[in-house]
Design a protein around this motif. Structure first.
Motif, PDB file in Angstrom:
ATOM      1  N   VAL A 186     -11.428  -1.259   1.816  1.00  0.00           N
ATOM      2  CA  VAL A 186     -10.060  -1.667   2.129  1.00  0.00           C
ATOM      3  C   VAL A 186      -9.547  -0.885   3.334  1.00  0.00           C
ATOM      4  CG1 VAL A 186      -7.671  -1.713   1.311  1.00  0.00           C
ATOM      5  CG2 VAL A 186      -9.527  -2.392  -0.225  1.00  0.00           C
ATOM      6  N   LEU A 187      -9.728   0.453   3.314  1.00  0.00           N
ATOM      7  CA  LEU A 187      -9.234   1.283   4.415  1.00  0.00           C
ATOM      8  C   LEU A 187      -9.889   0.916   5.741  1.00  0.00           C
ATOM      9  CD1 LEU A 187      -9.062   4.781   2.699  1.00  0.00           C
ATOM     10  CD2 LEU A 187      -7.172   3.672   3.896  1.00  0.00           C
ATOM     11  N   ASN A 218      -6.662  -0.812  -5.104  1.00  0.00           N
ATOM     12  CA  ASN A 218      -8.005  -1.135  -4.594  1.00  0.00           C
ATOM     13  C   ASN A 218      -9.025  -1.415  -5.700  1.00  0.00           C
ATOM     14  OD1 ASN A 218      -6.942  -0.575  -1.984  1.00  0.00           O
ATOM     15  ND2 ASN A 218      -7.309   1.608  -2.365  1.00  0.00           N
ATOM     16  N   MET A 268      -4.587  12.536   3.312  1.00  0.00           N
ATOM     17  CA  MET A 268      -4.160  11.460   2.419  1.00  0.00           C
ATOM     18  C   MET A 268      -4.512  11.765   0.958  1.00  0.00           C
ATOM     19  SD  MET A 268      -5.226   7.437   2.665  1.00  0.00           S
ATOM     20  CE  MET A 268      -6.554   7.297   1.493  1.00  0.00           C
ATOM     21  N   GLN A 289      -1.789   3.547  -6.903  1.00  0.00           N
ATOM     22  CA  GLN A 289      -2.304   3.734  -5.554  1.00  0.00           C
ATOM     23  C   GLN A 289      -2.703   5.200  -5.320  1.00  0.00           C
ATOM     24  OE1 GLN A 289      -3.020   1.251  -3.447  1.00  0.00           O
ATOM     25  NE2 GLN A 289      -4.003   2.827  -2.210  1.00  0.00           N
ATOM     26  N   LEU A 290      -1.883   6.133  -5.843  1.00  0.00           N
ATOM     27  CA  LEU A 290      -2.204   7.548  -5.645  1.00  0.00           C
ATOM     28  C   LEU A 290      -3.472   7.920  -6.425  1.00  0.00           C
ATOM     29  CD1 LEU A 290       1.418   9.036  -5.815  1.00  0.00           C
ATOM     30  CD2 LEU A 290      -0.023   8.760  -3.775  1.00  0.00           C
ATOM     31  N   ASN A 293      -6.333   6.981  -4.412  1.00  0.00           N
ATOM     32  CA  ASN A 293      -6.623   7.950  -3.343  1.00  0.00           C
ATOM     33  C   ASN A 293      -7.299   9.207  -3.894  1.00  0.00           C
ATOM     34  OD1 ASN A 293      -5.356   6.131  -1.721  1.00  0.00           O
ATOM     35  ND2 ASN A 293      -3.561   7.372  -1.259  1.00  0.00           N
TER      36      ASN A 293
ATOM     37  N   PHE B  14       2.877   3.032   2.859  1.00  0.00           N
ATOM     38  CA  PHE B  14       4.069   3.831   2.674  1.00  0.00           C
ATOM     39  C   PHE B  14       3.849   5.157   3.395  1.00  0.00           C
ATOM     40  CE2 PHE B  14       6.632   6.589  -0.371  1.00  0.00           C
ATOM     41  CZ  PHE B  14       7.843   6.271   0.230  1.00  0.00           C
ATOM     42  N   ILE B  41       0.307   9.288   5.744  1.00  0.00           N
ATOM     43  CA  ILE B  41       0.169   8.178   4.797  1.00  0.00           C
ATOM     44  C   ILE B  41       0.380   8.700   3.388  1.00  0.00           C
ATOM     45  CG2 ILE B  41      -1.389   6.440   3.853  1.00  0.00           C
ATOM     46  CD1 ILE B  41      -2.856   6.460   6.531  1.00  0.00           C
ATOM     47  N   VAL B  42       1.339   8.156   2.692  1.00  0.00           N
ATOM     48  CA  VAL B  42       1.550   8.538   1.295  1.00  0.00           C
ATOM     49  C   VAL B  42       0.782   7.575   0.394  1.00  0.00           C
ATOM     50  CG1 VAL B  42       3.233   8.932  -0.511  1.00  0.00           C
ATOM     51  CG2 VAL B  42       3.822   9.414   1.876  1.00  0.00           C
ATOM     52  N   VAL B  43       0.996   6.316   0.649  1.00  0.00           N
ATOM     53  CA  VAL B  43       0.280   5.301  -0.113  1.00  0.00           C
ATOM     54  C   VAL B  43      -0.461   4.439   0.892  1.00  0.00           C
ATOM     55  CG1 VAL B  43       0.510   3.321  -1.633  1.00  0.00           C
ATOM     56  CG2 VAL B  43       1.961   5.316  -1.981  1.00  0.00           C
ATOM     57  N   GLY B  44      -1.771   4.420   0.805  1.00  0.00           N
ATOM     58  CA  GLY B  44      -2.603   3.713   1.777  1.00  0.00           C
ATOM     59  C   GLY B  44      -2.425   2.215   1.674  1.00  0.00           C
ATOM     60  N   PRO B  45      -3.054   1.506   2.577  1.00  0.00           N
ATOM     61  CA  PRO B  45      -2.870   0.056   2.586  1.00  0.00           C
ATOM     62  C   PRO B  45      -3.324  -0.594   1.291  1.00  0.00           C
ATOM     63  CG  PRO B  45      -4.615   0.737   4.095  1.00  0.00           C
ATOM     64  CD  PRO B  45      -3.962   1.975   3.612  1.00  0.00           C
ATOM     65  N   THR B  46      -2.513  -1.464   0.776  1.00  0.00           N
ATOM     66  CA  THR B  46      -2.958  -2.269  -0.361  1.00  0.00           C
ATOM     67  C   THR B  46      -3.373  -3.613   0.212  1.00  0.00           C
ATOM     68  OG1 THR B  46      -0.723  -3.012  -0.707  1.00  0.00           O
ATOM     69  CG2 THR B  46      -1.496  -1.191  -2.078  1.00  0.00           C
TER      70      THR B  46
END
Ligand SMILES: [Zn+2]
Ligand SMILES: [Zn+2]
Lengths: 358, 178
Positions: A186-187, A218, A268, A289-290, A293, B14, B41-46
């Motif tokens: 995705v990234l 993701n 990140m 989402q976190l 990561n 975000f 970047i706090v919340v990466g691309p969704t």
């Protein structure tokens, strides 16, 4: 014997452990759809006919191998929050609890086997294992299906195979799926292309909670689209081969990520870790989402080692139904966010892996 | 939610930055986020991708189905004797009501299933009760192939024998169906 209270307050289903290829694959699911030959499908059945189906499936399930490990839960006796927890643990579908009357779930103590009774079809047998485990999941599902079939007469046609309520399940009645975590694809913006290719090979891609859900965090569910004209083994091998390719692509993308993002990558994942261990309010979407990561950071050895099983459990623990059920009742959304933040912090900061949340 | 910078693309990232102790946050699209590498970047691309569901696919197939050209298919058809479902019900809901529906509506269903599944020949697991029949079917297929070959090489005597065997096998298969 399974204590029903534990089903709703503990996140220790077998699929939450770390399995084969656990850095990319969260879980593997095999589902078989079956119907009784002489009763209308649940949507056209009277209460009496639903009861008959329920009684027959219940008594057939009492002869499953290791029958003592199973317990029957009647959907009509559970609260809406408990329904939601079962959905969040991937043990029932949303449809199964919409009209709970005469609907039931037969559940094995490790939650790796579940049988929905009177969902869209009379019987939906599911095996849910950790990691990439398609062969083992199919073998178990096949064995349990044999056992049930000894006592039940299924609707079957020589050409159409097992007859199902929806023609998209005809034939084998088999849906095999894998839950993948693909943050690097995705990234690096390759996900659309990689997943698009899968669609060309007859696979369906969805979000974490099935049809119509977004790919939050993701996480992607990949499953076979066709069910007829192919043997179960073929369907499974096709999914296995394509999944292996996606795993390779995700790992390769992870390897190149540092080149692409530089210091923004460790930044990140450390920020995600920092927020999860310090935030006082955490929404469900942000947590997801976190956690994605952090999981990436752990897999790239950028973060201190956290057991993947713990991160898997957090996927369930942070769900709204689970949070509220553990808290003992429905909560305002701000209260939920507060509770979620404290649960995540507590889990990430405790060294051991015990999963009890109370 | 739209990107706070360009107000055009959906916001998928975000970001946050702190300058002189003042923290600013923003929801941005990926392009805009890229232009501001000084932001964290706090919340990466969704990822958003077209929502594909089997249900939708099936609904669109039903719509293209020949019956939409008129009421001919299913219009004059009796409801299913097993569950009372009419063909119009099926077209509306996309679901069958019982095992017998597949016999009742076999004709209009065949092309639909073919488009949905590619072909109409189950090759997977067979319930124990049907295993004998599956073997008969298999034999029958083999006999028919041999008949074709025999005719191709003009071995008519052999072909006649094969025809008899095929007739027998077909009768046996029919018996089982009763
Ligand atoms: Zn923008
Ligand atoms: Zn019917």
């Amino acid at each position: 014997m399974l204590d029903p209270e534990q089903i709703f307050t503990r996140a220790d289903s077998a699929w939450l452990n770390e399995g084969p290829d656990g850095d990319v694959v969260i879980s593997t699911r095999i589902r078989l759809a079956r119907n009784l030959a002489d009763l209308p499908f649940p949507s056209r059945a009277s209460d009496e006919e639903l009861e008959q189906a329920l009684v027959r499936l219940k008594s057939a399930s009492e002869y499953l191998p290791e029958a003592k490990r199973y317990r029957l839960l009647e959907m009509g006796r559970l609260s809406p929050l408990e329904h939601q927890v079962l959905i969040e643990k991937h043990l029932v579908s949303r449809e199964h609890v919409q009209n709970p009357k005469k609907r039931a779930l037969v559940l094995r103590d490790d939650e790796a086997v579940s049988i929905m009774i009177n969902e869209e079809d009379h019987e939906r047998l599911q095996v849910l294992l950790p990691g990439l485990n398609l062969d083992q999941a199919w073998q178990l599902a096949n064995r349990l299906d044999d056992s049930l079939e000894r006592r039940l007469e299924y609707a079957f046609d020589d050409e159409l195979g097992f007859l199902t309520c929806c023609p998209t399940n005809l034939g084998s009645g088999l849906r095999a799926s894998v839950m993948l975590h693909l943050p690097a694809l995705v990234l690096s913006k390759q996900a659309n292309q990689v997943l698009g290719t899968l669609a060309q090979f007859g696979l369906v891609i969805r979000g974490l909670y099935g049809e119509g859900t977004q790919a939050l965090g993701n996480f992607f569910q990949v499953s076979n689209q066709l069910t007829l004209n192919r043997s179960e083994e073929d369907l499974i091998h096709n999914l296995h081969a394509l999944t292996s390719q996606v795993i390779d692509q995700e790992r390769a993308a992870r390897g190149r990520l540092y080149e692409e993002l530089g210091d923004r990558l460790p930044d990140m994942v450390w920020r995600a870790y920092g927020i999860l261990t310090n935030a006082r309010l955490l929404s469900g979407g942000e947590a997801m989402q976190l956690l994605s990561n952090v999981r990436l950071g752990v897999n790239l050895n950028l973060l201190p080692p956290i057991k993947l099983a713990k991160l898997n459990r957090l996927l369930v623990i942070t769900q709204p139904g689970f949070i509220q059920r553990v808290a003992g009742g429905s909560l305002q959304s701000s209260e939920r966010d507060r509770k979620r933040a404290s649960l995540v912090k507590e889990q990430l900061l405790t060294k051991n892996n015990h999963s009890e949340v109370e | 939610m739209l990107c706070e910078s360009c107000n055009k693309n959906p916001a998928t990232v975000f970001v946050r930055r702190t300058v002189n102790g003042v923290t600013t946050e923003a929801h941005l699209c990926e392009e805009c986020a890229k232009e501001r590498s000084e932001w964290n970047i706090v919340v990466g691309p969704t990822l958003s991708f077209p929502d594909f569901s089997l249900g939708n696919l099936f609904a669109s197939l039903l719509e293209q189905h020949p019956a939409s050209a008129g009421v001919s298919i299913g219009g004059g058809m009796e409801p299913c004797s097993g569950c009372g479902l009419t063909y119009a019900d099926f077209r509306q809901q996309g679901r069958l009501g019982c095992a017998r529906c597949y016999t009742t509506f076999r004709e209009p269903l065949q092309p639909l299933i073919r488009r949905l599944q590619g072909d109409v020949q189950h090759v997977g697991k067979v319930p124990r009760r049907h295993k004998g029949r599956a073997r008969l079917r298999h034999n029958l297929d083999a006999l028919r192939r041999r008949l074709k070959e025999a005719i191709a090489r003009e071995a008519f005597e052999e072909a006649a024998q094969l025809r008899d065997q095929i007739k027998l096998a077909e009768d046996k298969l029919k018996e089982g169906q009763q």
